[in-house]
Write an enzyme that holds these catalytic residues in place. Structure first.
Site, PDB file in Angstrom:
ATOM      1  N   ASP A   1       7.900   7.228  -0.112  1.00 39.42           N
ATOM      2  CA  ASP A   1       6.849   7.109   0.893  1.00 39.42           C
ATOM      3  C   ASP A   1       6.576   8.475   1.508  1.00 39.42           C
ATOM      4  OD1 ASP A   1       5.334   5.794   3.298  1.00 39.42           O
ATOM      5  OD2 ASP A   1       5.897   4.111   2.021  1.00 39.42           O
TER       6      ASP A   1
ATOM      7  N   HIS B   1       4.031   6.008   7.962  1.00 40.64           N
ATOM      8  CA  HIS B   1       4.114   4.812   7.134  1.00 40.64           C
ATOM      9  C   HIS B   1       5.549   4.515   6.713  1.00 40.64           C
ATOM     10  CE1 HIS B   1       3.293   2.424   3.410  1.00 40.64           C
ATOM     11  NE2 HIS B   1       2.286   1.962   4.117  1.00 40.64           N
TER      12      HIS B   1
ATOM     13  N   SER C   1       1.224  -3.378   2.694  1.00 44.38           N
ATOM     14  CA  SER C   1       2.439  -2.584   2.889  1.00 44.38           C
ATOM     15  C   SER C   1       3.513  -3.401   3.598  1.00 44.38           C
ATOM     16  CB  SER C   1       2.150  -1.329   3.717  1.00 44.38           C
ATOM     17  OG  SER C   1       1.685  -0.289   2.921  1.00 44.38           O
TER      18      SER C   1
END
Length: 408
Positions: free
Chosen positions: A166, A203, A360
């Site tokens: 990520d 994120h 996600s």
């Protein structure tokens, strides 16, 4: 026009383009690279890309790593290697013609595939940007809370390693505390530090909080901190250089990942990435198959075959629902989606998770439940694991939820 039709049209028109556009092979299709501003455009996919001075090559045992090749400097570097798959990276000499070098490399013994190392010219598609108002009847949330409590009676993830590929993890977060971080690395800078590099890199931290948030930081009813006793493998790799993606999977495999979370997709699926995902699904985790979880994406579209990583049959692909189990309008869908689960906003008090949503989130929830199942039954094959996930409350089957092939 669909991706498949664009590829067929390009193959028909290829003789007309051959004199003006360099070509490389992807899934047996010839893709032309046309000049586009200062970069290139893959015409078949309408995808702008940046081309490096590096080549990715898939090789077999007949390949000699240190054999001199015109316009190539130094020996081939290992990008991804297992007993069944071998990808190397070749560096061109200064001023060398990339496409002439590709032709020279193709002629070498043991070379099966050659592609330029490409950067798809957009930030990797992380799928958590659209907030959705939750219905007051929180059926799926209650199901997931009850599922967590039931699975926690056996284990809270102890012994399982989750790899997160990520945009980094903020280990300074007080809510995150000190998860059992087994390995961290930034692929771009080649440093053993997976911390975010900019203010927009949030994120990966949100996913880490979903799994490892400290229980004292949570309020009653919060759905977070789901696998607090699992180990974390944090790999920062937010761009789309093919070589970086392959190296991220190699590092996850070397660190012993049982589950790899990829809450993102690229605009164009490239064969080397598909090869590596399939290799890990077939042969990873000591032959039982590594669980690789991809988000379906938040474009509200049908996923076409070969379109992105969300089309991979060897991955666990997750779409998103609201709290009543209805498909979210912005969730991608299609025959490759294995599961659907909660993608509307979580009932959570942590600022870093308060607005985390979309596919996600759904992929992160499936990753957590996968880790809890494996903590209790570590010998599950990937096919058996998939069937166990389909039996869990709060996780609905998708059209792709058929048993994996390939003997695992």
């Amino acid at each position: 026009m669909s991706y498949g039709w664009r590829v067929l049209l390009l193959c028909w028109a290829l003789p007309l383009l051959a004199d003006s556009a360099p070509v490389f092979t992807n899934f047996s299709h010839s893709l032309a690279l046309q000049p586009y501003h200062q970069d290139y455009l893959i015409a078949a996919a309408n995808q702008p890309v940046r081309v490096s001075t590096r080549l990715l090559v898939r090789v077999n045992q007949a390949f000699v790593a240190d054999i001199p090749i015109p316009d190539i400097t130094g020996p081939a570097r290992i990008l991804y290697q297992s007993p069944t798959l071998d990808y190397r990276l070749l560096q061109l000499r200064d001023g060398a013609d990339l496409f002439a070098a590709m032709d020279a490399v193709r002629r070498q013994p043991g070379v099966e595939l050659v592609q330029p190392d490409l950067l798809q010219l957009e930030r990797r598609g992380y799928h958590s940007q659209q907030a959705v108002l939750s219905d007051s009847r929180i059926d799926v949330i209650e199901q997931l809370q009850q599922l967590r409590d039931r699975l926690w009676q056996g284990s809270r993830g102890q012994g399982i390693r989750i790899a997160l590929i990520d945009d980094g993890v903020d280990f300074r977060s007080e809510a995150l505390g000190h998860p059992d971080t087994l390995f961290q690395y930034d692929v771009g800078s080649q440093q053993a530090d997976a911390s975010p590099r900019s203010g927009r890199d949030r994120h990966g931290t949100a996913l880490a909080l979903l799994w490892f948030a400290r229980q004292p930081a949570l309020q009653p009813g919060d759905l977070a901190g789901l696998v607090p006793e699992a180990g974390l493998i944090a790999i920062r790799q937010p761009d789309t250089w093919t070589s970086h993606t392959l190296l991220a999977f190699q590092l996850a495999a070397l660190a012993g990942a049982d589950v790899i979370n990829c809450s993102w997709t690229s605009s164009l699926l490239l064969e080397p990435v598909a090869d590596v995902v399939r290799d890990l699904a077939l042969h990873g985790r000591g032959g039982k198959g590594t669980a690789i979880v991809f988000a379906a994406g938040n474009d509200g579209q049908e996923i076409e075959p070969g379109q992105s990583e969300a089309a991979l049959a060897d991955a666990l692909v997750v779409g998103a629902t609201d709290s009543r189990g209805h498909l979210l309008a912005h969730s991608n869908r299609g025959g490759s989606v294995d599961f659907y689960t909660l993608g509307s906003e979580l009932p959570v008090s942590l600022p870093g998770l308060r607005h985390f949503s979309g596919t996600s989130l759904a992929a992160g929830l499936v990753t957590a439940m996968t880790a809890l199942l494996l903590a209790q039954q570590p010998d599950l094959s990937l096919s058996q694991l998939q069937q166990q996930l389909l039996s869990l409350e709060g996780i609905a089957p998708g059209a792709g939820s058929q048993p994996f092939s390939g003997g695992h």
